[in-house]
Write a protein that holds these residues in place. Sequence first.
Motif, PDB file in Angstrom:
ATOM      1  N   ARG A 166      39.638  43.030  43.250  1.00 52.95           N
ATOM      2  CA  ARG A 166      39.655  42.337  41.964  1.00 52.95           C
ATOM      3  C   ARG A 166      38.552  41.282  41.894  1.00 52.95           C
ATOM      4  O   ARG A 166      37.870  41.148  40.880  1.00 52.95           O
ATOM      5  CB  ARG A 166      41.020  41.700  41.720  1.00 52.95           C
ATOM      6  N   LEU A 167      38.359  40.540  42.971  1.00 51.79           N
ATOM      7  CA  LEU A 167      37.318  39.523  43.002  1.00 51.79           C
ATOM      8  C   LEU A 167      35.940  40.149  42.811  1.00 51.79           C
ATOM      9  O   LEU A 167      35.143  39.689  41.976  1.00 51.79           O
ATOM     10  CB  LEU A 167      37.355  38.753  44.325  1.00 51.79           C
ATOM     11  N   GLU A 181      32.936  34.507  53.406  1.00 47.65           N
ATOM     12  CA  GLU A 181      33.001  33.715  52.170  1.00 47.65           C
ATOM     13  C   GLU A 181      33.721  34.474  51.057  1.00 47.65           C
ATOM     14  O   GLU A 181      34.535  33.904  50.320  1.00 47.65           O
ATOM     15  CB  GLU A 181      31.593  33.309  51.717  1.00 47.65           C
ATOM     16  N   ILE A 182      33.461  35.755  50.918  1.00 49.46           N
ATOM     17  CA  ILE A 182      34.137  36.553  49.887  1.00 49.46           C
ATOM     18  C   ILE A 182      35.633  36.624  50.173  1.00 49.46           C
ATOM     19  O   ILE A 182      36.462  36.462  49.266  1.00 49.46           O
ATOM     20  CB  ILE A 182      33.504  37.958  49.781  1.00 49.46           C
ATOM     21  N   GLU A 183      35.999  36.839  51.428  1.00 47.53           N
ATOM     22  CA  GLU A 183      37.423  36.869  51.804  1.00 47.53           C
ATOM     23  C   GLU A 183      38.080  35.520  51.533  1.00 47.53           C
ATOM     24  O   GLU A 183      39.203  35.458  51.037  1.00 47.53           O
ATOM     25  CB  GLU A 183      37.572  37.265  53.267  1.00 47.53           C
ATOM     26  N   ARG A 184      37.381  34.429  51.832  1.00 47.68           N
ATOM     27  CA  ARG A 184      37.914  33.079  51.586  1.00 47.68           C
ATOM     28  C   ARG A 184      38.150  32.862  50.101  1.00 47.68           C
ATOM     29  O   ARG A 184      39.197  32.366  49.685  1.00 47.68           O
ATOM     30  CB  ARG A 184      36.942  32.015  52.124  1.00 47.68           C
ATOM     31  N   ARG A 185      37.192  33.287  49.278  1.00 43.97           N
ATOM     32  CA  ARG A 185      37.331  33.109  47.827  1.00 43.97           C
ATOM     33  C   ARG A 185      38.489  33.929  47.266  1.00 43.97           C
ATOM     34  O   ARG A 185      39.206  33.463  46.374  1.00 43.97           O
ATOM     35  CB  ARG A 185      36.031  33.476  47.114  1.00 43.97           C
ATOM     36  N   ALA A 186      38.664  35.133  47.767  1.00 50.80           N
ATOM     37  CA  ALA A 186      39.773  35.969  47.292  1.00 50.80           C
ATOM     38  C   ALA A 186      41.107  35.326  47.648  1.00 50.80           C
ATOM     39  O   ALA A 186      42.009  35.244  46.806  1.00 50.80           O
ATOM     40  CB  ALA A 186      39.673  37.377  47.885  1.00 50.80           C
ATOM     41  N   ARG A 187      41.236  34.847  48.902  1.00 50.37           N
ATOM     42  CA  ARG A 187      42.484  34.180  49.307  1.00 50.37           C
ATOM     43  C   ARG A 187      42.724  32.935  48.466  1.00 50.37           C
ATOM     44  O   ARG A 187      43.837  32.707  47.984  1.00 50.37           O
ATOM     45  CB  ARG A 187      42.416  33.790  50.788  1.00 50.37           C
ATOM     46  N   ALA A 188      41.675  32.130  48.259  1.00 46.64           N
ATOM     47  CA  ALA A 188      41.823  30.890  47.490  1.00 46.64           C
ATOM     48  C   ALA A 188      42.226  31.170  46.053  1.00 46.64           C
ATOM     49  O   ALA A 188      42.983  30.406  45.448  1.00 46.64           O
ATOM     50  CB  ALA A 188      40.519  30.088  47.528  1.00 46.64           C
TER      51      ALA A 188
END
Length: 109
Positions: free
Chosen positions: A36-37, A22-29
Amino acid sequence: MAPKSPRLHRMEVRLNDRERTEIERRARAGGVTLSRLVRHAALSVKLPARRANIDAEAVAALNRIGCNLNQIARAGNISKSLSAADLRKLSILRSAIADAVNAIQGAEK
């Protein structure tokens, strides 16, 4: 504009697979790096005030009671029944829980 301070420190965070995904998905989005996220999320959120007036002794007593309850529950699960002594311990623990909760609630006021 002030020069940027170099980021020299690393931190390790433990995540389960779902959290990491989920964290990786949010950073990409968001088009940002993971660093940074995470920095933004950690530094932007105001944490709730710590409840400093809780009676630490009462909380410790409640933790001990929880351990005793777990031991009794384990014994009951293994034997599929509780002895008269276990039932007396449960009654005593129930009273101790009520006392500890009252002490904690009284400390919050």
